[in-house]
Scaffold this motif. Structure first.
Motif, short mmCIF file in Angstrom:
data_model
loop_
_atom_site.label_atom_id
_atom_site.label_comp_id
_atom_site.label_asym_id
_atom_site.label_seq_id
_atom_site.Cartn_x
_atom_site.Cartn_y
_atom_site.Cartn_z
N TRP A 1 -16.60 24.53 18.39
CA TRP A 1 -16.11 24.68 17.02
C TRP A 1 -16.06 26.12 16.52
N LYS A 2 -16.63 27.04 17.27
CA LYS A 2 -16.58 28.48 16.96
C LYS A 2 -17.37 28.89 15.73
N GLN A 3 -18.13 27.96 15.16
CA GLN A 3 -19.01 28.28 14.02
C GLN A 3 -20.11 27.23 13.94
N ILE A 4 -21.26 27.64 13.43
CA ILE A 4 -22.37 26.72 13.28
C ILE A 4 -22.66 26.55 11.80
N ASN A 5 -22.59 25.30 11.36
CA ASN A 5 -22.98 24.95 10.00
C ASN A 5 -23.38 23.48 10.04
N ILE A 6 -23.76 22.95 8.92
CA ILE A 6 -24.24 21.56 8.87
C ILE A 6 -23.16 20.59 9.34
N ASN A 7 -21.90 20.87 9.00
CA ASN A 7 -20.81 19.97 9.40
C ASN A 7 -20.57 19.99 10.91
N THR A 8 -20.54 21.18 11.51
CA THR A 8 -20.32 21.24 12.96
C THR A 8 -21.53 20.69 13.71
N PHE A 9 -22.72 20.85 13.13
CA PHE A 9 -23.91 20.26 13.76
C PHE A 9 -23.78 18.74 13.80
N PHE A 10 -23.39 18.14 12.68
CA PHE A 10 -23.23 16.68 12.65
C PHE A 10 -22.07 16.22 13.53
N GLU A 11 -21.02 17.02 13.62
CA GLU A 11 -19.93 16.67 14.55
C GLU A 11 -20.44 16.66 15.99
N TYR A 12 -21.28 17.62 16.33
CA TYR A 12 -21.89 17.67 17.66
C TYR A 12 -22.69 16.39 17.93
N ILE A 13 -23.53 15.99 16.99
CA ILE A 13 -24.32 14.77 17.14
C ILE A 13 -23.40 13.55 17.28
N ASP A 14 -22.37 13.49 16.45
CA ASP A 14 -21.43 12.36 16.49
C ASP A 14 -20.70 12.27 17.82
N PHE B 1 -27.52 8.05 23.43
CA PHE B 1 -28.02 7.50 22.17
C PHE B 1 -26.83 7.10 21.31
N GLN B 2 -27.11 6.30 20.31
CA GLN B 2 -26.17 6.00 19.24
C GLN B 2 -26.80 6.55 17.96
N SER B 3 -26.01 7.14 17.10
CA SER B 3 -26.59 7.78 15.92
C SER B 3 -26.08 7.17 14.63
N GLU B 4 -26.94 7.27 13.63
CA GLU B 4 -26.60 6.93 12.25
C GLU B 4 -27.13 8.05 11.37
N ARG B 5 -26.39 8.36 10.33
CA ARG B 5 -26.82 9.40 9.41
C ARG B 5 -26.74 8.86 7.99
N ILE B 6 -27.81 9.10 7.26
CA ILE B 6 -27.84 8.75 5.85
C ILE B 6 -28.11 10.04 5.08
N GLU B 7 -27.30 10.28 4.09
CA GLU B 7 -27.42 11.48 3.28
C GLU B 7 -28.00 11.11 1.92
N ILE C 1 -31.34 11.24 10.16
CA ILE C 1 -30.56 10.86 11.34
C ILE C 1 -31.42 9.92 12.16
N THR C 2 -30.88 8.78 12.54
CA THR C 2 -31.57 7.86 13.42
C THR C 2 -30.79 7.79 14.73
N LEU C 3 -31.51 8.02 15.82
CA LEU C 3 -30.92 7.94 17.15
C LEU C 3 -31.49 6.70 17.83
N HIS C 4 -30.63 5.78 18.24
CA HIS C 4 -31.04 4.56 18.94
C HIS C 4 -30.65 4.70 20.40
N HIS C 5 -31.50 4.19 21.28
CA HIS C 5 -31.21 4.26 22.72
C HIS C 5 -31.94 3.15 23.44
N GLU C 6 -31.76 3.06 24.73
CA GLU C 6 -32.37 2.00 25.53
C GLU C 6 -33.24 2.55 26.66
N TYR C 7 -33.73 3.78 26.53
CA TYR C 7 -34.41 4.44 27.64
C TYR C 7 -35.92 4.60 27.49
#
Length: 165
Positions: A83-96, A105-111, A118-124
């Motif tokens: 994304w060529k820049q780091i901010n809260i939006n690009t960070f969440f895009e990375y997680i998504d 993992f699968q993620s959910e975000r509540i603001e 951020i909740t990360l769900h996984h099976e490991y």
């Protein structure tokens, strides 16, 4: 070859009960959002069985150490590369994007006012929760200069941090 591709796409669209054009659109989106980026950055695709076996080889403490180390460098590098820049939006895009395509993992975000969860769900298992928790905590510190709190369970990570600062 084109006929074989068309036949394969038609078969897949029938199996998944979606239109041919929707399937083609999904393929293009995945290529743009994931395949193109990860091929350039050198991702390796492995089976879940191999991945689980790898996790089992390491102790929880080793996974925590690796999570902290990688979380302090990889997310920042990837976000800048993608994304060529780091901010809260690009960070969440990375997680998504990781959630959508990586299979780790699968993620959910509540603001909420002033903080995010951020909740990360996984099976490991618990050891993987340890890795993910410290990876994300280090990533948030490195990328956003915010200290996050993490709670770990056997198959999830809950990350809470203040976005008002």
């Amino acid at each position: 070859m084109k006929d074989n591709i068309d036949k394969s796409l038609l078969k897949i669209s029938d199996e998944e009960d979606i239109s041919y054009s929707s399937l083609v659109s999904q393929i293009f989106v995945k290529h743009i959002e994931w395949d193109h980026r990860t091929e350039k950055y050198g991702y390796v695709h492995i089976s879940k069985a191999f991945f689980k076996g790898f996790i089992e080889l390491l102790t929880a403490d080793q996974l925590i150490d690796v999570g902290k180390k990688l979380g302090s460098s990889l997310p920042k590098e990837f976000i800048m590369f993608w994304w060529k820049q780091i901010n809260i939006n690009t960070f969440f895009e990375y997680i998504d994007i990781l959630s959508k395509y990586a299979g780790i993992f699968q993620s959910e975000r509540i603001e909420f006012t002033g903080y995010d969860v951020i909740t990360l769900h996984h099976e490991y298992g618990r050891k993987w929760s340890s890795f993910l928790g410290y990876y994300i905590q280090s990533a948030i510190k490195t990328c956003l200069n915010i200290q996050a709190k993490i709670d770990l369970t056997d198959n999830s990570v809950i990350v809470k941090f203040n976005t008002a600062t």
